[in-house]
Design a protein around this motif. Sequence first.
Motif, PDB file in Angstrom:
ATOM      1  N   GLU A  31      -0.481 -34.082   4.301  1.00 51.00           N
ATOM      2  CA  GLU A  31      -0.072 -33.050   5.271  1.00 51.00           C
ATOM      3  C   GLU A  31       0.646 -33.660   6.478  1.00 51.00           C
ATOM      4  O   GLU A  31       1.206 -32.935   7.291  1.00 51.00           O
ATOM      5  CB  GLU A  31      -1.284 -32.268   5.799  1.00 51.00           C
ATOM      6  N   PHE A  32       0.628 -34.984   6.597  1.00 52.31           N
ATOM      7  CA  PHE A  32       1.118 -35.598   7.840  1.00 52.31           C
ATOM      8  C   PHE A  32       2.407 -36.405   7.671  1.00 52.31           C
ATOM      9  O   PHE A  32       2.812 -37.117   8.569  1.00 52.31           O
ATOM     10  CB  PHE A  32       0.017 -36.472   8.455  1.00 52.31           C
ATOM     11  N   PHE A  33       3.034 -36.273   6.513  1.00 57.17           N
ATOM     12  CA  PHE A  33       4.263 -37.038   6.273  1.00 57.17           C
ATOM     13  C   PHE A  33       5.360 -36.664   7.260  1.00 57.17           C
ATOM     14  O   PHE A  33       6.037 -37.509   7.811  1.00 57.17           O
ATOM     15  CB  PHE A  33       4.753 -36.823   4.829  1.00 57.17           C
ATOM     16  N   LEU A  34       5.527 -35.369   7.485  1.00 59.50           N
ATOM     17  CA  LEU A  34       6.594 -34.936   8.387  1.00 59.50           C
ATOM     18  C   LEU A  34       6.312 -35.414   9.815  1.00 59.50           C
ATOM     19  O   LEU A  34       7.204 -35.934  10.488  1.00 59.50           O
ATOM     20  CB  LEU A  34       6.738 -33.414   8.354  1.00 59.50           C
ATOM     21  N   LYS A  35       5.074 -35.250  10.237  1.00 60.26           N
ATOM     22  CA  LYS A  35       4.687 -35.692  11.586  1.00 60.26           C
ATOM     23  C   LYS A  35       5.072 -37.170  11.778  1.00 60.26           C
ATOM     24  O   LYS A  35       5.637 -37.547  12.801  1.00 60.26           O
ATOM     25  CB  LYS A  35       3.180 -35.506  11.766  1.00 60.26           C
ATOM     26  N   ASN A  36       4.791 -37.970  10.766  1.00 62.16           N
ATOM     27  CA  ASN A  36       5.091 -39.399  10.872  1.00 62.16           C
ATOM     28  C   ASN A  36       6.592 -39.672  10.922  1.00 62.16           C
ATOM     29  O   ASN A  36       7.048 -40.477  11.727  1.00 62.16           O
ATOM     30  CB  ASN A  36       4.458 -40.171   9.708  1.00 62.16           C
ATOM     31  N   VAL A  37       7.368 -39.009  10.079  1.00 62.95           N
ATOM     32  CA  VAL A  37       8.806 -39.308  10.087  1.00 62.95           C
ATOM     33  C   VAL A  37       9.532 -38.711  11.288  1.00 62.95           C
ATOM     34  O   VAL A  37      10.537 -39.236  11.737  1.00 62.95           O
ATOM     35  CB  VAL A  37       9.552 -38.914   8.779  1.00 62.95           C
ATOM     36  N   ILE A  38       9.014 -37.618  11.830  1.00 63.51           N
ATOM     37  CA  ILE A  38       9.665 -37.027  13.008  1.00 63.51           C
ATOM     38  C   ILE A  38       9.496 -37.916  14.233  1.00 63.51           C
ATOM     39  O   ILE A  38      10.375 -37.992  15.084  1.00 63.51           O
ATOM     40  CB  ILE A  38       9.092 -35.626  13.323  1.00 63.51           C
ATOM     41  N   GLY A  39       8.362 -38.592  14.288  1.00 60.52           N
ATOM     42  CA  GLY A  39       8.014 -39.410  15.447  1.00 60.52           C
ATOM     43  C   GLY A  39       9.188 -40.192  16.002  1.00 60.52           C
ATOM     44  O   GLY A  39       9.471 -40.161  17.203  1.00 60.52           O
ATOM     45  N   GLU A  40       9.931 -40.830  15.098  1.00 63.81           N
ATOM     46  CA  GLU A  40      11.052 -41.687  15.519  1.00 63.81           C
ATOM     47  C   GLU A  40      12.143 -40.903  16.257  1.00 63.81           C
ATOM     48  O   GLU A  40      12.867 -41.472  17.069  1.00 63.81           O
ATOM     49  CB  GLU A  40      11.733 -42.303  14.290  1.00 63.81           C
TER      50      GLU A  40
END
Length: 258
Positions: free
Chosen positions: A105-114
Amino acid sequence: MGKVIAISNQKGGVGKTTTAINLAASLAVAEVPTLLIDLDPQANATSGSGIKKGSFKRGIYHSLVMQEPIGKAILGTELEFMKIVPSDRNLAGAEVELIDIEGREFFLKNVIGEERANFEYIILDCPPSLGLLNLNALAAADSVIVPIQCEYFALEGVTDLWDTLVRIRRGLNQSLAVEGFLLTMYDERTNLANQVVSDLRDFLGSQVFDTVIPRNIKLAEAPSHGKPIILYDIKSRGSESYMNLAKEVMENDKKSVG
Ligand code: ATP
Ligand code: MG
């Protein structure tokens, strides 16, 4: 740090994509750097922003499933301050490809971070379901805008939505705020629409945006020209209403800072 706003409602055809494109474009004409991320395999936000099928190599699928940096998938649009991460049909497989992976569920959160540092707003156009793509959006978002079509069953849908938001806050994202409920496709000539608006305002109070989006043919036509309403017909009521929404969103942030 950019603010991430998910445009989400499990119900189909309520104006999510129209809102995502036109809110992003209205922020961009105010010279606010804005990134639109298309999280729907239908890719309506992509085509409606003027990006043609097959004209790009990478999309959100590559970031979510193949873990490529999202920056590699960012494309320009006709508006200088509006960028987009496109979607394509591959994304339909993402839900299945990610299903057994821990932290799915957290893949997008991680890639958006940058990218948060490069934009003031990151707008997420969600698909009509509560699948893994939508959950990724709600886990990554600071706030959610819920478009609600002014129709008879609107109020019933809202109670389901509340349950969903409560569950997301308990499980995936404690700090998810409600940016606002947005009434869409309002037809002032009908008593029914007026009744629905007044019921929703009674029920949801100040969480409903002051701006109401009218039913406006220009808003329905613009995507087939690959343009946000502001570039298709800036004088239309649809255009005016989405500019008002952008103002309200920016005002919300001033209030919460000040
Ligand atoms: P889906 O759940 O399939 O992703 P959606 O919630 O993203 O749908 P839209 O695609 O934005 O909804 O809108 C559904 C249809 O209604 C589209 O054909 C769109 O052009 C039209 N539409 C949306 N908002 C308006 C409006 N305010 N006035 C007239 N037509 C509208
Ligand atoms: Mg849509």
